[in-house]
Enzyme design. Structure first.
Site, PDB file in Angstrom:
ATOM      1  N   ARG A 179      -2.743   8.515   2.345  1.00  0.00           N
ATOM      2  CA  ARG A 179      -3.237   9.420   3.397  1.00  0.00           C
ATOM      3  C   ARG A 179      -2.182   9.811   4.422  1.00  0.00           C
ATOM      4  NH1 ARG A 179      -8.349   6.381   5.451  1.00  0.00           N
ATOM      5  NH2 ARG A 179      -7.626   4.679   4.121  1.00  0.00           N
ATOM      6  N   LYS A 208       4.385   3.835   3.924  1.00  0.00           N
ATOM      7  CA  LYS A 208       3.640   3.869   5.193  1.00  0.00           C
ATOM      8  C   LYS A 208       4.255   2.975   6.267  1.00  0.00           C
ATOM      9  CE  LYS A 208      -0.542   1.975   5.353  1.00  0.00           C
ATOM     10  NZ  LYS A 208      -2.002   1.931   5.173  1.00  0.00           N
ATOM     11  N   GLY A 247       0.840  -1.203   0.000  1.00  0.00           N
ATOM     12  CA  GLY A 247       0.000   0.000   0.000  1.00  0.00           C
ATOM     13  C   GLY A 247       0.872   1.249   0.000  1.00  0.00           C
ATOM     14  N   ARG A 276      23.951   9.956  23.318  1.00  0.00           N
ATOM     15  CA  ARG A 276      23.722   9.597  21.911  1.00  0.00           C
ATOM     16  C   ARG A 276      24.306   8.212  21.607  1.00  0.00           C
ATOM     17  NH1 ARG A 276      26.341  14.221  18.852  1.00  0.00           N
ATOM     18  NH2 ARG A 276      25.840  12.825  17.119  1.00  0.00           N
ATOM     19  N   LYS A 298      28.637  11.000  23.099  1.00  0.00           N
ATOM     20  CA  LYS A 298      28.401  10.223  21.869  1.00  0.00           C
ATOM     21  C   LYS A 298      29.562   9.264  21.654  1.00  0.00           C
ATOM     22  CE  LYS A 298      30.152  10.671  18.116  1.00  0.00           C
ATOM     23  NZ  LYS A 298      30.799  10.967  16.825  1.00  0.00           N
ATOM     24  N   ALA A 320      42.825  24.204  34.239  1.00  0.00           N
ATOM     25  CA  ALA A 320      41.635  24.811  33.635  1.00  0.00           C
ATOM     26  C   ALA A 320      42.018  25.708  32.470  1.00  0.00           C
ATOM     27  CB  ALA A 320      40.887  25.617  34.698  1.00  0.00           C
ATOM     28  N   ASP A 345       0.834  -2.795   8.158  1.00  0.00           N
ATOM     29  CA  ASP A 345       0.356  -1.575   8.804  1.00  0.00           C
ATOM     30  C   ASP A 345      -0.560  -1.882   9.992  1.00  0.00           C
ATOM     31  OD1 ASP A 345      -1.742  -2.592   7.362  1.00  0.00           O
ATOM     32  OD2 ASP A 345      -2.176  -0.770   6.233  1.00  0.00           O
ATOM     33  N   GLU A 358     -16.826  -8.875   2.243  1.00  0.00           N
ATOM     34  CA  GLU A 358     -16.365  -7.489   2.380  1.00  0.00           C
ATOM     35  C   GLU A 358     -17.556  -6.547   2.521  1.00  0.00           C
ATOM     36  OE1 GLU A 358     -13.004  -6.597   2.696  1.00  0.00           O
ATOM     37  OE2 GLU A 358     -13.042  -8.763   2.964  1.00  0.00           O
TER      38      GLU A 358
HETATM   39  C1  UD1 Z   1      -8.891  -6.100   4.371  1.00  0.00           C
HETATM   40  C2  UD1 Z   1      -9.710  -7.382   4.315  1.00  0.00           C
HETATM   41  C3  UD1 Z   1     -10.910  -7.271   5.246  1.00  0.00           C
HETATM   42  C4  UD1 Z   1     -10.451  -6.986   6.653  1.00  0.00           C
HETATM   43  C5  UD1 Z   1      -9.576  -5.734   6.669  1.00  0.00           C
HETATM   44  C6  UD1 Z   1      -8.960  -5.561   8.044  1.00  0.00           C
HETATM   45  C7  UD1 Z   1      -9.474  -8.218   2.028  1.00  0.00           C
HETATM   46  C8  UD1 Z   1     -10.113  -8.338   0.694  1.00  0.00           C
HETATM   47  N1  UD1 Z   1     -10.178  -7.566   2.953  1.00  0.00           N
HETATM   48  O1  UD1 Z   1      -9.682  -5.056   3.840  1.00  0.00           O
HETATM   49  O2  UD1 Z   1     -11.643  -8.463   5.250  1.00  0.00           O
HETATM   50  O3  UD1 Z   1     -11.556  -6.818   7.516  1.00  0.00           O
HETATM   51  O4  UD1 Z   1      -8.497  -5.847   5.724  1.00  0.00           O
HETATM   52  O5  UD1 Z   1      -8.303  -4.337   8.088  1.00  0.00           O
HETATM   53  O6  UD1 Z   1      -8.382  -8.733   2.210  1.00  0.00           O
HETATM   54  N2  UD1 Z   1      -2.280  -4.673   0.224  1.00  0.00           N
HETATM   55  C9  UD1 Z   1      -1.253  -4.931  -0.660  1.00  0.00           C
HETATM   56  N3  UD1 Z   1      -1.550  -5.056  -1.984  1.00  0.00           N
HETATM   57  C10 UD1 Z   1      -2.807  -4.934  -2.468  1.00  0.00           C
HETATM   58  C11 UD1 Z   1      -3.851  -4.666  -1.548  1.00  0.00           C
HETATM   59  C12 UD1 Z   1      -3.556  -4.554  -0.213  1.00  0.00           C
HETATM   60  O7  UD1 Z   1      -0.100  -5.050  -0.267  1.00  0.00           O
HETATM   61  O8  UD1 Z   1      -2.985  -5.063  -3.680  1.00  0.00           O
HETATM   62  C13 UD1 Z   1      -1.976  -4.555   1.658  1.00  0.00           C
HETATM   63  C14 UD1 Z   1      -2.240  -3.160   2.181  1.00  0.00           C
HETATM   64  O9  UD1 Z   1      -1.062  -2.365   2.112  1.00  0.00           O
HETATM   65  C15 UD1 Z   1      -2.655  -3.432   3.624  1.00  0.00           C
HETATM   66  C16 UD1 Z   1      -3.313  -4.790   3.545  1.00  0.00           C
HETATM   67  O10 UD1 Z   1      -2.860  -5.388   2.366  1.00  0.00           O
HETATM   68  O11 UD1 Z   1      -1.542  -3.547   4.468  1.00  0.00           O
HETATM   69  C17 UD1 Z   1      -4.823  -4.699   3.566  1.00  0.00           C
HETATM   70  O12 UD1 Z   1      -5.263  -3.935   2.475  1.00  0.00           O
HETATM   71  P1  UD1 Z   1      -6.481  -2.926   2.589  1.00  0.00           P
HETATM   72  O13 UD1 Z   1      -6.666  -2.266   1.294  1.00  0.00           O
HETATM   73  O14 UD1 Z   1      -6.327  -2.084   3.802  1.00  0.00           O
HETATM   74  O15 UD1 Z   1      -7.715  -3.951   2.826  1.00  0.00           O
HETATM   75  P2  UD1 Z   1      -9.130  -3.612   3.417  1.00  0.00           P
HETATM   76  O16 UD1 Z   1     -10.000  -3.148   2.326  1.00  0.00           O
HETATM   77  O17 UD1 Z   1      -9.012  -2.777   4.620  1.00  0.00           O
END
Ligand code: UD1
Ligand code: MG
Length: 452
Positions: free
Chosen positions: A16, A23, A12, A318, A336, A408, A106, A157
């Site tokens: 945002r 992220k 992702g 540090r 440090k 000193a 995330d 979903e």
């Molecule tokens: C997903 C779940 C949902 C669950 C929710 C929990 C699916 C279809 N749905 O929905 O059932 O309740 O998480 O938060 O799985 N990502 C990728 N590549 C992609 C798509 C997503 O790496 O092509 C990663 C995103 O970065 C993220 C995670 O997968 O870390 C979930 O993706 P996100 O788009 O947030 O899924 P949700 O629609 O929230």
């Protein structure tokens, strides 16, 4: 338990977050979101780890290998859904026949305990299992659909759910454990005929049920599956972690006079009978032995502190600072990459960088190790029982022998032998009565000017 591989979804963009940084590399409690997830998973001793990142996220791969040297990065060029993302990991898991644990990069608060409970459900009877939670507000989550026996048979979903299904509060965390054989068998069967036009990983459950593979269900608290999409949520995660760490250190025998003002890192180690005054910040990599006092407004990172030492107030430690037992580092002292021997003292207004300070040595106020010549850093090596007078500049590389005394105000540019006195000092000129005469002359001149 069977052999375990983890796949962390992290492709992702995190639009945002409004950030150049992916992220999952944003930090909470001194650790990236990805590192939080990997540390929780590491507790289960997986033999393989694949992080699915977006194109150009080389820094994600570097972060993953810093925690799991064996981790590899799979690149998902197009974000076509969670099912598609997992398929990117396939070639990196060739020959692997154990359980695959799929995580989100995330979702940093997930605990090893919940992950262990989930993976333990994967057996020949249940070749896959999902981690669910009871949502206070289920809107936006996938709902766990169960049959009359209570088995999870599908995940729906939000956008694809009927009004009736939307009443369900048992939701999908997104974290799934599945036998590798079933995963690679079902994944190509996932279609994108849904409201979002994405390949949903969650369709594995329904496909599995149709093929006769029952799905196990583990439940975790909702607090563990909090995700991060923007910096408000990131700040929320930070606050949650700090509350937990403060409590942990208090229960482990540290006194925090104002806990809400002290900030820890995930890896901070604090011994017993340590007193931490208000507004102290622990960056990554700090360990504090027993009976240490850390006084108000001190900032520490990459530092080890020995037993009975006293730090601060207003101290800055540090990376590479190693403070010996019973040493004192006082106000406005910065250390440090330096080893401070046991019982040594630097109580006021000092910079000690790239140095060794021997045991029981006293560093006077305003002492500076001049470690940088504009191009390179050099070492200052101070022996034991040395007395360094106030306002001394130690121009590195330089060595001060055991038991030496530095007067000193000196600027030390050569090595000083043990037990010697070293002094650089312009001659002192004292003129008796000069100031009084000067006062009279100046006052008379001023009075004459006023009259004219
Ligand atoms: C997903 C779940 C949902 C669950 C929710 C929990 C699916 C279809 N749905 O929905 O059932 O309740 O998480 O938060 O799985 N990502 C990728 N590549 C992609 C798509 C997503 O790496 O092509 C990663 C995103 O970065 C993220 C995670 O997968 O870390 C979930 O993706 P996100 O788009 O947030 O899924 P949700 O629609 O929230
Ligand atoms: Mg999401």
């Amino acid at each position: 338990m069977s052999d375990l591989a983890i796949v962390v979804l992290a492709a992702g963009k995190g639009t945002r977050m409004k950030s150049e940084l992916p992220k999952v590399l944003h930090r909470a409690a001194g650790r990236s979101l990805l590192a939080h997830v990997l540390h929780a998973a590491k507790d289960l001793a997986p033999s393989r780890a694949v992080v699915v990142a977006g194109p150009g996220m080389d820094n994600v791969a570097a972060e993953a290998t810093s925690i799991f040297p064996q981790a590899v990065c799979a690149v998902q060029n197009e974000r076509l859904g969670t099912g598609h993302a997992v398929s990117m990991a396939r070639e990196h898991l060739s020959g692997f026949n154990g359980t695959v644990l799929i995580l989100y990069g995330d979702v940093p608060l997930i605990t090893a305990e919940s992950l262990r409970g989930l993976t333990a459900l994967v057996t020949t009877q249940h070749p896959l299992a999902v981690l669910g939670f009871e949502a206070a507000d289920p809107h936006g989550y996938g709902r766990l659909i169960r049959n009359a026996l209570g088995d999870v048979v599908a995940i729906r979903e939000q956008l694809d759910a009927t009004l009736e299904e939307r009443q369900i509060t048992l939701c999908n965390s997104g974290i799934i454990a599945i036998s590798a054989g079933l995963l690679w068998n079902l994944l190509p069967k996932i279609k994108n005929s849904n409201a979002k036009g994405e390949y949903y990983l969650t369709d594995l459950v329904e496909l599995g049920a149709i093929a006769g593979s029952a799905c196990g269900l583990a439940i975790c608290p909702e607090s563990e599956v909090a995700g991060v999409n923007d910096r408000v949520q990131l700040a929320g995660i930070e606050a949650t972690l700090q509350t937990a760490y403060r409590r942990k250190h208090l229960l482990n025998g540290a006194t925090l006079t104002a806990p809400d003002t002290v900030f820890f890192s995930a890896d901070t180690v604090i011994g017993r009978d340590v007193v931490i005054e208000p507004s102290v910040v622990f960056g990554p990599g700090v360990s504090v032995a027993d009976n240490v006092e850390i006084l108000a407004f001190s900032h520490l990172e990459g530092t080890q502190i020995g037993q009975g030492a006293r730090i601060g107030p207003f101290a800055r430690l540090r990376p590479g600072a190693q403070i010996g037992d019973a040493a004192h580092i006082g106000n406005f002292v910065e250390v440090k990459k330096a080893v401070i021997g046991h019982g040594a003292k630097a109580n006021h207004l000092t910079y000690i960088g790239d140095a060794r300070v021997g045991p029981r040595t006293n560093i006077g106020a305003g002492t500076i190790t001049c470690n940088y010549d504009g191009y390179e850093k050099h070492l200052t090596d101070i022996g034991e029982n040395v007395f360094v007078g106030s306002n001394t500049a130690l121009v590195a590389p330089v060595k001060i022998g055991d038991g030496a005394s530095i007067a000193a105000g000196s600027v030390i540019t050569r090595d000083i032998p043990a037990d010697a006195l070293a002094m650089t000092r312009p001659g002192l000129d004292v003129r008796p009565g000069w100031a009084a005469r000067n006062r009279e002359i100046k006052a008379a001149r001023k009075a004459a000017k006023r009259k004219s």
